[in-house]
Write a protein that holds these residues in place. Structure first.
Motif, PDB file in Angstrom:
ATOM      1  N   MET A   1       6.839 -25.683 -10.301  1.00  5.59           N
ATOM      2  CA  MET A   1       6.503 -25.763 -11.737  1.00  5.59           C
ATOM      3  C   MET A   1       7.519 -26.634 -12.471  1.00  5.59           C
ATOM      4  O   MET A   1       7.178 -27.643 -13.081  1.00  5.59           O
ATOM      5  N   THR A   2       8.815 -26.247 -12.348  1.00  8.83           N
ATOM      6  CA  THR A   2       9.846 -27.063 -13.003  1.00  8.83           C
ATOM      7  C   THR A   2       9.926 -28.432 -12.347  1.00  8.83           C
ATOM      8  O   THR A   2      10.086 -29.441 -13.034  1.00  8.83           O
ATOM      9  N   LEU A   3       9.785 -28.438 -11.027  1.00 14.91           N
ATOM     10  CA  LEU A   3       9.847 -29.712 -10.321  1.00 14.91           C
ATOM     11  C   LEU A   3       8.721 -30.632 -10.761  1.00 14.91           C
ATOM     12  O   LEU A   3       8.919 -31.812 -11.026  1.00 14.91           O
ATOM     13  N   LEU A   4       7.528 -30.041 -10.845  1.00 13.66           N
ATOM     14  CA  LEU A   4       6.363 -30.814 -11.254  1.00 13.66           C
ATOM     15  C   LEU A   4       6.577 -31.378 -12.650  1.00 13.66           C
ATOM     16  O   LEU A   4       6.300 -32.554 -12.924  1.00 13.66           O
ATOM     17  N   LYS A   5       7.120 -30.514 -13.523  1.00  9.33           N
ATOM     18  CA  LYS A   5       7.379 -30.937 -14.901  1.00  9.33           C
ATOM     19  C   LYS A   5       8.340 -32.122 -14.913  1.00  9.33           C
ATOM     20  O   LYS A   5       8.083 -33.140 -15.554  1.00  9.33           O
ATOM     21  N   THR A   6       9.447 -31.970 -14.161  1.00 14.18           N
ATOM     22  CA  THR A   6      10.446 -33.037 -14.145  1.00 14.18           C
ATOM     23  C   THR A   6       9.843 -34.329 -13.626  1.00 14.18           C
ATOM     24  O   THR A   6      10.083 -35.411 -14.159  1.00 14.18           O
ATOM     25  N   LYS A   7       9.033 -34.197 -12.602  1.00 17.67           N
ATOM     26  CA  LYS A   7       8.421 -35.388 -12.014  1.00 17.67           C
ATOM     27  C   LYS A   7       7.525 -36.100 -13.043  1.00 17.67           C
ATOM     28  O   LYS A   7       7.630 -37.305 -13.245  1.00 17.67           O
TER      29      LYS A   7
ATOM     30  N   GLU B   1      -2.423 -33.224 -11.793  1.00 21.41           N
ATOM     31  CA  GLU B   1      -1.173 -32.489 -11.950  1.00 21.41           C
ATOM     32  C   GLU B   1      -0.898 -32.148 -13.404  1.00 21.41           C
ATOM     33  O   GLU B   1      -0.475 -31.039 -13.723  1.00 21.41           O
ATOM     34  N   ILE B   2      -1.169 -33.116 -14.282  1.00 25.93           N
ATOM     35  CA  ILE B   2      -0.935 -32.837 -15.703  1.00 25.93           C
ATOM     36  C   ILE B   2      -1.843 -31.699 -16.153  1.00 25.93           C
ATOM     37  O   ILE B   2      -1.416 -30.773 -16.845  1.00 25.93           O
ATOM     38  N   LEU B   3      -3.103 -31.782 -15.739  1.00 27.92           N
ATOM     39  CA  LEU B   3      -4.054 -30.753 -16.176  1.00 27.92           C
ATOM     40  C   LEU B   3      -3.658 -29.393 -15.635  1.00 27.92           C
ATOM     41  O   LEU B   3      -3.816 -28.371 -16.307  1.00 27.92           O
TER      42      LEU B   3
END
Lengths: 287, 254
Positions: free
Chosen positions: A1-7, A31-33
């Motif tokens: 979750m945090t990783l995805l956000k950072t990416k 991923e954004i959705l």
């Protein structure tokens, strides 16, 4: 979750999505959705919304783009924000196809440099595309002499019309700011290589010594730039391929080797070329 | 060891909690009002921007000219020196008289001063009001007892406003509770506002370390002087190309 956000935030910040393949784009969109807005700060939410806008435009999701744009416009003052105006103008150009309105938005305030840059790019579509685009870019660069994106654009335009000398000059301007941009070193090398090919093609009098030396000089410039790019990033495959290409111009090498082989510059060039050819070949195979 | 004071449990509901509650609410209100009152960032006028931008380009050339070949270096050096000596990139014509401009007639200075004043007002008015309120209603109240022992040096901090030199340090007066709240509510604001930059701005306001706005004072160097100096710097720049001996370097490294 945090990783995805950072990416995703990194993608938004660097603008790297402009070079994505369609598959990467649609993956990023998914991923954004899937991320949602939980646990994000306000700034992050709107940054991602902006990213979603760009990506939905690129993936032909017009309705979604409109929804993102509306949410952004609702939140921010459209008169004060360059960023929102830019998005509005993009949407008008891409979806509504209304070029006049799209440019009108950009014209209102001469202090808004980012918008001026986008305005410049509109002339690309006109009848005498490259020429007026180049003129506009030169005008814009006179206003903002340290805009690297525009220098890059001008470089690629010059390269398109075959003016490699000027193209090299523009790319060098980027290198002065970012001296470790190995991909730009590669581009400069490529321009020198094209320049060499152009000069060699137009050269009617192939036996003159100064012409030969000039060609050797161009080719060694190309080689030097390729070498610099791999010196910075050793696993940069394109750079090695460039080195291989310039050290393997057989017809030219044979020609100058035969008649001018004893001239100091030519001799050194050919000897270096032989060594580099072996090295780059083995490198390309191993990468 | 002094005997325990008996504190009325009602003090908790009618003094301690209300003070905390009001402090939090006022803090949030102030954060919002400050945000409304402060205008967005201003854009630099494009002529000024152009002037700076060109200077940036020259600076980059001076720092990183090793990426150029000898010939390119010469060409650029000549161009830059020639251009720096003309007024092509000046944002405004240079007037001959040497009288420095009055900084207070400069609109950008006025803006900065106005912003500072707004910030100060937003800081002092609520603080004065709350302190007045506490002093009016709860002057000299001892409102709570801390559950842990402290050394005597905390006396000044925790028992402000009660004139009892021998009272155990663990008792806290109302006005001291106000100060503790004033400086220690950051975690609460962080949770409530969910925006760390706003919280930072708020806490900075409260700790009263105001930034001094940059006022363009007299004696700032004129642009023509800066450009001339830069041109002189360029005359003496030493050039060494990274392409010298690059073939040997690469062959050696691999």
């Amino acid at each position: 979750m945090t990783l995805l956000k950072t990416k995703l935030l990194k993608i938004a910040k660097s603008g790297v999505f402009q070079d994505f393949t369609p598959q990467q784009l649609s993956e990023t969109r998914e991923e954004i959705l899937s991320l949602g807005t939980d646990g994000l700060t306000t700034v992050e939410v709107y940054t991602l919304l902006e990213l979603q806008f760009y990506i939905s435009l690129l993936t032909n999701h017009d309705v979604e783009a409109k929804a993102c744009l509306d949410r952004l416009v609702d939140q921010f003052d459209t008169e004060k924000s360059q960023r929102i105006k830019l998005l509005q103008s993009l949407y008008l150009e891409a979806v509504a196809g209304d070029e006049k309105k799209a440019t009108d938005i950009l014209c209102r305030d001469p202090d808004e440099m980012n918008l001026s840059r986008r305005l410049t790019s509109f002339s690309r579509k006109r009848a005498n595309g490259s020429e007026s685009f180049i003129n506009n870019l030169i005008f814009y660069l006179d206003l903002n002499p340290s805009d690297l994106k525009s220098w890059g654009e001008l470089g690629s335009q010059y390269s398109k019309v075959g003016n490699y000398e000027k193209s090299v000059y523009c790319y060098k301007e980027i290198l002065l700011r970012e001296p470790f941009a190995y991909n730009i070193f590669y581009l400069v090398g490529l321009e020198y290589y094209h320049w060499f090919l152009q000069a060699d093609l137009n050269n009617n009098n192939k036996d003159k010594k100064d012409k030969v030396l000039e060609a050797v000089e161009l080719l060694s410039q190309a080689r030097n730039h390729f070498l610099r790019s791999i010196e910075i990033s050793e696993s940069y495959k394109k750079g090695w391929e460039g080195v291989y290409a310039v050290s393997n111009v057989k017809e030219f090498n044979d020609r100058i080797g035969g008649k001018w082989g004893q001239v100091k510059e030519v001799k050194k060039f050919l000897a270096d070329g032989d060594k580099l050819r072996e090295l780059s070949k083995s490198k390309i195979e191993s990468i | 060891m002094s005997p325990d004071l008996l504190l009325d449990p009602q003090l908790k509901y009618w003094v301690l909690l209300p003070i905390s509650f009001v402090m939090v609410l006022v803090g949030i209100l102030r954060a919002n009002v400050t945000q409304l009152m402060s205008g967005g960032p201003k854009l630099t006028p494009f002529k000024k921007f152009r002037e700076q931008s060109f200077l940036g380009r020259v600076g980059a050339f001076r720092a990183n000219n090793s990426v150029l070949t000898e010939q390119e270096f010469q060409q650029r050096q000549e161009y830059f020196i020639a251009t720096l000596n003309t007024d092509h990139f000046y944002s405004e014509p240079i007037s001959e008289d040497d009288k420095p401009a009055n900084p207070f007639t400069d609109p950008s200075t006025n803006d900065a001063m106005m912003n500072m004043m707004k910030g100060n007002l937003m800081n002092y008015i609520p603080q004065t009001l709350i302190m007045g309120w506490i002093n009016y209603f709860f002057a000299g109240f001892v409102i709570m007892k801390l559950p842990f022992p402290l050394t005597d040096s905390f006396k000044q901090m925790l028992q402000n406003g009660v004139a009892t030199p021998d009272l155990n340090v663990r008792y806290v007066s109302s006005i001291s509770w106000y100060f503790v709240n004033l400086l220690g509510l950051r975690p609460i604001y962080t949770i409530l506002l969910q925006d760390s930059s706003a919280v930072d701005a708020l806490m900075q306001q409260q700790s009263q370390t105001q930034q001094v706005p940059t006022i363009g004072g007299p004696g700032g160097p004129k642009v023509d002087k800066v450009y001339k100096a830069e041109a002189e710097n360029l005359q003496v720049v030493d050039h060494k190309s990274i392409f010298d001996g690059i073939v040997e370097r690469v062959l050696e490294a691999n």
